[in-house]
Design an enzyme around this catalytic site. Structure first.
Site, mmCIF file in Angstrom:
data_model
loop_
_atom_site.group_PDB
_atom_site.id
_atom_site.type_symbol
_atom_site.label_atom_id
_atom_site.label_comp_id
_atom_site.label_asym_id
_atom_site.label_seq_id
_atom_site.Cartn_x
_atom_site.Cartn_y
_atom_site.Cartn_z
ATOM 1 N N PHE A 1 -23.242 21.435 -3.401
ATOM 2 C CA PHE A 1 -23.082 20.100 -2.816
ATOM 3 C C PHE A 1 -21.626 19.680 -2.984
ATOM 4 C CE2 PHE A 1 -27.496 20.548 -4.054
ATOM 5 C CZ PHE A 1 -28.180 20.079 -2.941
ATOM 6 N N ALA B 1 -17.966 14.906 -7.400
ATOM 7 C CA ALA B 1 -19.018 14.049 -7.941
ATOM 8 C C ALA B 1 -18.460 12.957 -8.843
ATOM 9 C CB ALA B 1 -20.033 14.893 -8.707
ATOM 10 N N VAL C 1 -23.537 20.780 -8.074
ATOM 11 C CA VAL C 1 -22.816 19.640 -7.514
ATOM 12 C C VAL C 1 -21.357 19.761 -7.932
ATOM 13 C CG1 VAL C 1 -22.651 17.122 -7.491
ATOM 14 C CG2 VAL C 1 -24.903 18.221 -7.668
ATOM 15 N N CYS C 2 -20.458 19.761 -6.959
ATOM 16 C CA CYS C 2 -19.034 19.930 -7.266
ATOM 17 C C CYS C 2 -18.573 18.827 -8.214
ATOM 18 C CB CYS C 2 -18.198 19.891 -5.992
ATOM 19 S SG CYS C 2 -16.414 19.943 -6.331
ATOM 20 N N ILE C 3 -18.077 19.224 -9.363
ATOM 21 C CA ILE C 3 -17.778 18.239 -10.404
ATOM 22 C C ILE C 3 -16.647 17.297 -9.987
ATOM 23 C CG2 ILE C 3 -16.284 19.846 -11.681
ATOM 24 C CD1 ILE C 3 -17.413 18.517 -14.270
#
Lengths: 121, 98, 130
Positions: free
Chosen positions: C39, C82, C77-79
């Site tokens: 994501f 995010a 989820v791409c840190i």
């Protein structure tokens, strides 16, 4: 990494208005760190990413053009720009930074066919 | 060979033209989401220039949702979600135009 | 066949967030493998445990959670994307001194290296963009 996939990243969005250009560059640099062969194609409004003279400080963003200048340090030197997109916007290749190769629609088809994975931003 | 997906309506001419100009012999084009609006006969001429051996598909759920299943041009083959997955397997990469 | 999926669309803003889920469910139902879902961009909102759609609408984050539980999926989820947008796990909430975390169970925050790995490991990579 089991093998080195050839990745083509197609950039179609203008810089700054949306996050696509920055997101794309971050992916390219990461794949570069993993020594994956990367090609970048700039088309449609994405050609504006290559235009020189960005000064994005007053809109609260980092200078994308300056960040694109880092690509050679990651061994990413296959940059292409769509000829018809330049024509649409009345731009000439000598107005662009980063020395992209100008390609027509046939060459773009070949780029897509000759890479293993195509990502679009 | 590639599967191209297009989710933009024909009013987004830049995206539609970009997608159509990127198609090579043997590729497949699947219209999804608002992309299925381009299946209407009024837009058929836009697809005249692409190679004869590019196959054209539209996603059933998106046609149904928009009431287009009976209105679409005959050259588009309707596929369900399983057909979408099958197309992605048959072609050796997927290019998403959005 | 081994797939990875990139989701760049925010749930409820773009249909492609829903299409991505249907594609994932269908490929798993038909016997294919899903190596990773990544994501990215506005797609990171899919990882919010606070999403509370009306009961007669699909709960897209919950649907992904259920699919992940059934198939032992890797939902990354791409840190960087995010944290900018306020999707935080406990570690990041602590790092930035926030009052609580909201990353849904079944999702994990990680870096773009997970995307590069997904590209390297998968037979097909498909993007659902916005």
């Amino acid at each position: 990494m089991s093998d080195k996939k050839k990745v083509l990243i197609i950039n179609r969005r203008a810089p700054y208005g949306r996050s696509n250009a920055r997101d794309s560059l971050d992916v390219a640099l990461t794949c570069g760190v993993f020594e994956m062969p990367i090609s970048l194609l700039f088309a449609d409004d994405g050609v504006f990413q290559l235009l020189g003279g960005h000064q994005a400080k007053d809109i609260g963003q980092k200078n994308l053009s300056a960040n694109l200048a880092a690509l050679p340090m990651y061994d990413i030197d296959q940059l292409f720009v769509c000829e018809s997109s330049l024509n649409t916007h009345g731009l000439a290749s000598d107005q662009l930074d980063h020395n992209p190769t100008v390609v027509d629609h046939n060459a773009i088809q070949q780029l897509i066919q000759s890479h293993d994975v195509v990502l679009t931003f | 060979m590639a599967l191209h997906t297009l989710n933009q309506p024909p009013g987004n001419t830049q995206c539609l033209e970009r997608c159509l100009n990127a198609l090579s012999d043997g590729d497949a084009l699947l219209l999804i989401e608002d992309g299925v609006l381009a299946t209407l006969p009024a837009h058929a001429s836009r697809f005249d220039a692409i190679a004869a051996n590019v196959s054209l598909f539209a996603l059933q759920a998106d046609l149904d949702a928009r009431g287009l299943n009976v209105l679409k041009d005959a050259r588009f083959t309707v596929v369900d979600d399983g057909g979408f997955v099958d197309l992605a397997c048959e072609q050796d990469k997927v290019v998403s135009w959005y | 066949m081994k797939f990875s999926i990139i989701v760049q669309a925010a749930p409820y803003s773009c249909q492609s967030a829903e299409t991505a889920y249907r594609f994932a469910k269908t490929l798993l139902d038909t016997g294919h493998d899903l190596h990773r879902v990544f994501f990215y961009g506005d797609g990171v909102h899919t990882g919010s445990a606070f999403a509370s759609p009306p009961q007669d609408e699909p709960n897209i984050p919950a649907n992904w959670q259920a699919l992940a539980a059934d198939h032992d999926l890797d939902l990354v989820v791409c840190i960087a994307a995010a944290v900018r947008r306020g999707v935080l796990d406990d570690t990041e909430a602590g790092r930035y001194s926030k009052s609580g975390s909201n990353l849904a169970a079944g999702f994990e925050l990680s870096g773009l290296g997970q995307l590069a790995d997904a590209i390297a490991q998968s037979d097909r990579v498909i993007t659902f963009g916005a």
